[in-house]
Design an enzyme around this catalytic site. Structure first.
Site, PDB file in Angstrom:
ATOM      1  NE  ARG A 332      -4.075  -1.409  -0.256  1.00  0.00           N
ATOM      2  CZ  ARG A 332      -5.191  -1.699   0.385  1.00  0.00           C
ATOM      3  NH1 ARG A 332      -5.546  -1.003   1.419  1.00  0.00           N
ATOM      4  NH2 ARG A 332      -5.952  -2.684  -0.044  1.00  0.00           N
ATOM      5  NE  ARG A 336      -7.716   4.983   1.645  1.00  0.00           N
ATOM      6  CZ  ARG A 336      -8.529   4.112   2.212  1.00  0.00           C
ATOM      7  NH1 ARG A 336      -9.771   4.448   2.473  1.00  0.00           N
ATOM      8  NH2 ARG A 336      -8.106   2.903   2.526  1.00  0.00           N
ATOM      9  NE  ARG A 345      -9.839   7.171  -4.019  1.00  0.00           N
ATOM     10  CZ  ARG A 345     -11.121   7.419  -3.858  1.00  0.00           C
ATOM     11  NH1 ARG A 345     -11.744   8.241  -4.663  1.00  0.00           N
ATOM     12  NH2 ARG A 345     -11.786   6.837  -2.891  1.00  0.00           N
ATOM     13  CG  ASP A 381      -8.525  -3.471  -5.024  1.00  0.00           C
ATOM     14  OD1 ASP A 381      -8.006  -2.907  -4.050  1.00  0.00           O
ATOM     15  OD2 ASP A 381      -9.310  -4.439  -4.913  1.00  0.00           O
ATOM     16  CE1 TYR A 457     -13.080  -7.661   0.501  1.00  0.00           C
ATOM     17  CE2 TYR A 457     -11.202  -9.016  -0.127  1.00  0.00           C
ATOM     18  CZ  TYR A 457     -11.744  -7.991   0.625  1.00  0.00           C
ATOM     19  OH  TYR A 457     -10.960  -7.297   1.505  1.00  0.00           O
TER      20      TYR A 457
HETATM   21  O1  CP3 Z   1       0.314   0.515  -3.341  1.00  0.00           O
HETATM   22  C1  CP3 Z   1      -0.149  -0.628  -3.441  1.00  0.00           C
HETATM   23  O2  CP3 Z   1       0.006  -1.509  -2.555  1.00  0.00           O
HETATM   24  C2  CP3 Z   1      -0.845  -1.012  -4.735  1.00  0.00           C
HETATM   25  C3  CP3 Z   1      -2.237  -0.970  -4.806  1.00  0.00           C
HETATM   26  C4  CP3 Z   1      -3.148  -1.945  -4.100  1.00  0.00           C
HETATM   27  C5  CP3 Z   1      -4.460  -1.570  -3.739  1.00  0.00           C
HETATM   28  N1  CP3 Z   1      -5.099  -2.674  -3.288  1.00  0.00           N
HETATM   29  C6  CP3 Z   1      -5.005  -0.227  -3.888  1.00  0.00           C
HETATM   30  C7  CP3 Z   1      -6.160   0.140  -3.072  1.00  0.00           C
HETATM   31  C8  CP3 Z   1      -3.003  -3.289  -3.780  1.00  0.00           C
HETATM   32  C9  CP3 Z   1      -1.786  -4.171  -3.917  1.00  0.00           C
HETATM   33  C10 CP3 Z   1      -4.243  -3.729  -3.273  1.00  0.00           C
HETATM   34  C11 CP3 Z   1      -4.500  -5.114  -2.879  1.00  0.00           C
HETATM   35  C12 CP3 Z   1      -5.696  -5.409  -2.116  1.00  0.00           C
HETATM   36  N2  CP3 Z   1      -6.953  -4.911  -2.286  1.00  0.00           N
HETATM   37  C13 CP3 Z   1      -5.763  -6.392  -1.111  1.00  0.00           C
HETATM   38  C14 CP3 Z   1      -4.636  -7.263  -0.694  1.00  0.00           C
HETATM   39  C15 CP3 Z   1      -3.698  -6.531   0.147  1.00  0.00           C
HETATM   40  C16 CP3 Z   1      -4.093  -6.392   1.558  1.00  0.00           C
HETATM   41  O3  CP3 Z   1      -4.075  -5.271   2.067  1.00  0.00           O
HETATM   42  O4  CP3 Z   1      -4.398  -7.429   2.184  1.00  0.00           O
HETATM   43  C17 CP3 Z   1      -7.060  -6.441  -0.635  1.00  0.00           C
HETATM   44  C18 CP3 Z   1      -7.579  -7.312   0.451  1.00  0.00           C
HETATM   45  C19 CP3 Z   1      -7.801  -5.518  -1.374  1.00  0.00           C
HETATM   46  C20 CP3 Z   1      -9.245  -5.237  -1.270  1.00  0.00           C
HETATM   47  C21 CP3 Z   1      -9.462  -3.836  -0.930  1.00  0.00           C
HETATM   48  N3  CP3 Z   1      -9.341  -2.798  -1.803  1.00  0.00           N
HETATM   49  C22 CP3 Z   1      -9.853  -3.330   0.328  1.00  0.00           C
HETATM   50  C23 CP3 Z   1     -10.096  -4.143   1.568  1.00  0.00           C
HETATM   51  C24 CP3 Z   1      -9.949  -1.953   0.175  1.00  0.00           C
HETATM   52  C25 CP3 Z   1     -10.441  -0.977   1.167  1.00  0.00           C
HETATM   53  C26 CP3 Z   1      -9.351  -0.625   2.077  1.00  0.00           C
HETATM   54  C27 CP3 Z   1      -9.736   0.516   2.943  1.00  0.00           C
HETATM   55  O5  CP3 Z   1      -9.016   0.676   3.928  1.00  0.00           O
HETATM   56  O6  CP3 Z   1     -10.685   1.259   2.648  1.00  0.00           O
HETATM   57  C28 CP3 Z   1      -9.607  -1.631  -1.146  1.00  0.00           C
HETATM   58  C29 CP3 Z   1      -9.542  -0.289  -1.720  1.00  0.00           C
HETATM   59  C30 CP3 Z   1      -8.169   0.150  -2.122  1.00  0.00           C
HETATM   60  N4  CP3 Z   1      -7.303  -0.585  -2.866  1.00  0.00           N
HETATM   61  C31 CP3 Z   1      -7.580   1.412  -1.836  1.00  0.00           C
HETATM   62  C32 CP3 Z   1      -6.329   1.416  -2.440  1.00  0.00           C
HETATM   63  C33 CP3 Z   1      -5.325   2.537  -2.475  1.00  0.00           C
HETATM   64  C34 CP3 Z   1      -8.220   2.555  -1.095  1.00  0.00           C
HETATM   65  C35 CP3 Z   1      -9.077   3.228  -2.124  1.00  0.00           C
HETATM   66  C36 CP3 Z   1      -9.309   4.680  -1.925  1.00  0.00           C
HETATM   67  O7  CP3 Z   1      -8.490   5.496  -2.358  1.00  0.00           O
HETATM   68  O8  CP3 Z   1     -10.376   5.000  -1.383  1.00  0.00           O
END
Ligand code: CP3
Length: 649
Positions: A332, A336, A345, A381, A457
């Site tokens: 990540r 944010r 965003r 994602d 999911y």
């Molecule tokens: O920088 C990076 O790591 C690359 C981008 C990346 C994102 N998601 C962007 C993202 C990666 C590698 C992921 C993987 C991902 N997505 C996982 C596996 C990694 C982990 O953390 O276990 C999972 C479970 C997801 C599913 C997912 N996507 C969730 C649970 C969420 C919400 C998280 C939250 O805290 O709200 C997302 C959204 C997401 N994916 C965001 C980002 C930057 C936040 C989106 C936003 O800007 O609102």
């Protein structure tokens, strides 16, 4: 990449803290060029201000024009060294006052005063003149103008043409230094022509910018200097200095998130070579750097001494080769917690962002540039693959991902599309764009969710605490479960190979939630699919197999495959690695929560993990899980620096 200016020449215009800047630049591997540009003027030298006070108290002045807030406050502070403030306030009450804009109005308000004549927006002096013509004839009026920074002769002339007698009251805090030689020498280093002797110019205040250009004007080299800055990287400590730089028609090449000298120097040093390369490539191609996006900075790996992916410390660690320091990237790392990410965003939703390759690439690169990590991870994602399968995915603010039509019955699984992976070509495009613009020796990581985590999911419809629906399907209807896992394995394998073909150097499988299973369940319901998935991945790219929550699964994950096993923080890295064996690399495993603490604590915990790795080849540093949105960005950067510094061998 560790912090290093690599002996490049760095000009600092700082005066009061000139020595500190020199030390910071040296510590960051640069050659400092110290060019003090300011001298503080003691209040009592500001004779125009005292003359103003004298005339005001004598009742000579009819109208006071306050141009700026800073200037108004400084004027009051100066005059207060000789005169009584209550008397001055009384005198001001009996004259007309004009304040140009909200800032001088606020300064007046602090003294219990208010302007008597209002100027319409946008508060330029032409608006001001219009006001006089309408409401306040200036004939024979005695007008004092508080000026800060530059005087405005045109405005004074216009007032005089209307019959006013004008007293200009310049107030200033800073003057040029008495000895201009160092500043002139630095200016020549910047201008230099073919013998240019400056690579970076760091401004730590707005006045420094104005003074540099003032001297350039005196010497008749203003336009030469402006031209020369097209090949010298400009760093600015914060937004106010940046505004002064852009006012000169220059581009700010770097401004740290935290407006402090130490961040400016260290962060610029970390990405200094890239910035300079970008700037000089733009210049050679006659592109205006203002219009030049980060993705336009294209490298030619191997050309003219440029590095290639063979030089990547991250890739070497994936192959368990020895490295000069432990490579680090952060799950990540784009997200944010970054101010710039939040800015982007505001304009795009999460899905739009993922589906606009140029922007996804910019976000990917931004994180690498800011942090100096050894690998990029493509911005996307894990749930994107569910869309071409026919699911209705939404990222809901505050809730995370939601799937509006979850997959819960055998019929639902049957009805899933057999998707064409090219529906995800926007990810491939983002990878292509990113790879071209990323330093050739920084690896680009592609990724996908592992089948179990994606399935969870799809079945739950969103996040879950106990995965009840997922496991119920798994235990109750094995055929449906395996059918779903097979479909996922197929698309995921095409998806990952598509990413590799597009330019991903390594790929990571995120099995974030598989830790909710027991080892027996993992072996029976998950491992065969993950094994087949990993076997099908193009062998040219190392695979990182990552999960969280259940260390008991680690040996089985190794059996399932992967060149690198990702560890969360719940295990001791040394113990886990010994158990897994030396024929696999490991990634991890700092508890993300440590990023809420302090640089000192971060360093101590980084050292502890490096000690567990004990110099074995094949350790990639990472958090045990992702960065949280409210973590301080400077601590994230601190982590990266700490890993590089403490692991250097
Ligand atoms: O920088 C990076 O790591 C690359 C981008 C990346 C994102 N998601 C962007 C993202 C990666 C590698 C992921 C993987 C991902 N997505 C996982 C596996 C990694 C982990 O953390 O276990 C999972 C479970 C997801 C599913 C997912 N996507 C969730 C649970 C969420 C919400 C998280 C939250 O805290 O709200 C997302 C959204 C997401 N994916 C965001 C980002 C930057 C936040 C989106 C936003 O800007 O609102």
């Amino acid at each position: 990449m560790p912090i290093d200016f690599k002996g490049l020449r760095v000009v600092s215009f700082e005066s009061r803290q000139a020595a500190e800047m020199a030390e910071l630049i040296k510590a960051a591997g640069g050659e400092p060029v110290i060019a003090p540009s300011m001298r503080e003027i003691p209040f009592e030298h500001n004779s125009e201000a005292f003359m103003f006070a004298k005339l005001l108290l004598a009742g000579w002045i009819d109208l006071v024009i306050l141009m700026t807030g800073v200037g108004t406050r400084l004027l009051v502070k100066t005059v207060a060294t000789k005169y009584s403030i209550p008397e001055l306030i009384e005198a001001l009450r009996s004259v007309k006052i004009i304040a140009l804009g909200p800032k001088p109005v606020a300064a007046l308000r602090d003294m219990g005063l208010a302007p008597t004549i209002f100027v319409p927006k946008p508060y330029t002096w032409t608006d001001l003149l219009g006001t006089f013509d309408d409401k306040y004839p200036l004939h024979n009026k005695r007008v004092a103008i508080q000026e800060y920074g530059q005087s405005n002769p045109e405005m004074i002339k216009a007032l005089e043409e209307r019959g006013a007698q004008v007293l200009s009251v310049p107030v200033y805090r800073w003057e040029l230094p008495e000895d201009l030689e160092p500043l002139r020498r630095a200016m020549q280093d910047i201008i230099g022509g073919d013998a240019r002797r400056a690579d970076f110019a760091l401004f730590t205040s707005a006045t420094q910018v104005r003074h540099l250009f003032q001297v350039a004007r005196m010497d008749g080299v203003e336009s030469k200097l402006r031209q020369a800055f097209k090949q010298v990287c400009i760093g600015s400590v914060g937004p106010i200095a940046s505004r002064a730089i852009t006012e000169q028609g220059l581009t700010v090449d770097y401004e740290p998130d935290t407006p402090k000298m130490v961040h400016l120097v260290r962060e610029m040093a970390r990405r200094g070579g890239d910035l300079l390369y970008k700037k000089r490539t733009a210049f050679a191609n006659r592109v205006d750097t203002n219009q030049w996006r980060r993705i336009d900075m294209v490298w030619q790996p191997g050309a003219k001494g440029q590095p290639t992916i063979k030089d990547s410390v991250f890739m070497k660690a994936c192959r368990r080769e020895r490295t000069p320091y432990t490579p680090v990237w952060i799950m990540r790392q784009a997200g944010r917690y970054q101010r710039e990410y939040l800015r982007i965003r505001k304009k795009w939703t999460m899905l739009e962002l993922c589906k606009t390759p140029e922007v996804a690439a910019e976000v990917t690169l931004m994180a690498v540039d800011r942090l100096g990590v050894d690998a990029a991870i493509i911005f996307a994602d894990i749930l994107l693959v569910t869309e071409p399968m026919g699911l209705n995915l939404e990222f809901v603010k505050g809730e995370g991902p939601v799937i509006h039509n979850p997959t819960r019955t055998p019929g639902d699984v049957d009805r899933l599309n057999d998707p064409d992976v090219n529906e995800l070509s926007y990810v491939f495009d983002a990878i292509k764009i990113t790879r071209r613009a990323l330093r050739p020796d920084i690896a680009l990581i592609g990724f996908a969710g592992a089948p179990f985590t994606i399935a969870s999911y799809m079945i739950e419809g969103g996040k879950s605490r106990d995965y009840a629906k997922t496991k119920t399907m798994m235990y109750r209807d094995k055929a449906t479960w395996h059918a779903l896992m097979e479909r996922l394995t197929k698309i995921l394998s095409e998806y990952l190979n598509g990413q590799i073909a597009a330019g991903a150097d390594a790929v990571q499988l995120f099995d974030s939630w598989v830790g909710s299973l027991s080892p027996d369940d993992y072996r029976q319901y998950v491992m065969p699919h993950v094994k087949r998935l990993i076997e099908g991945i193009d062998k040219s790219a190392p695979v990182i197999n990552f999960s969280t929550g259940n260390p008991a699964l680690l040996p089985l994950m190794k059996e399932a495959g992967g060149d690198v096993i990702g560890l969360d923080w719940r295990v001791d890295l040394g113990d886990a690695w010994s158990m897994l064996g030396d024929d696999v690399a490991v990634m991890g495993n700092l508890d993300p929560i440590v990023l809420y603490t302090s640089p000192k604590e971060i360093r101590a915990q980084v050292q502890a993990i490096l000690d567990k790795a004990a110099g074995r080849p094949g350790h990639i540093f990472n958090l045990g899980h992702g960065i949280l949105p409210d973590m301080p960005p400077e601590n994230v950067a601190e982590l990266v620096d700490a890993v590089h510094e403490l692991s250097a061998r």
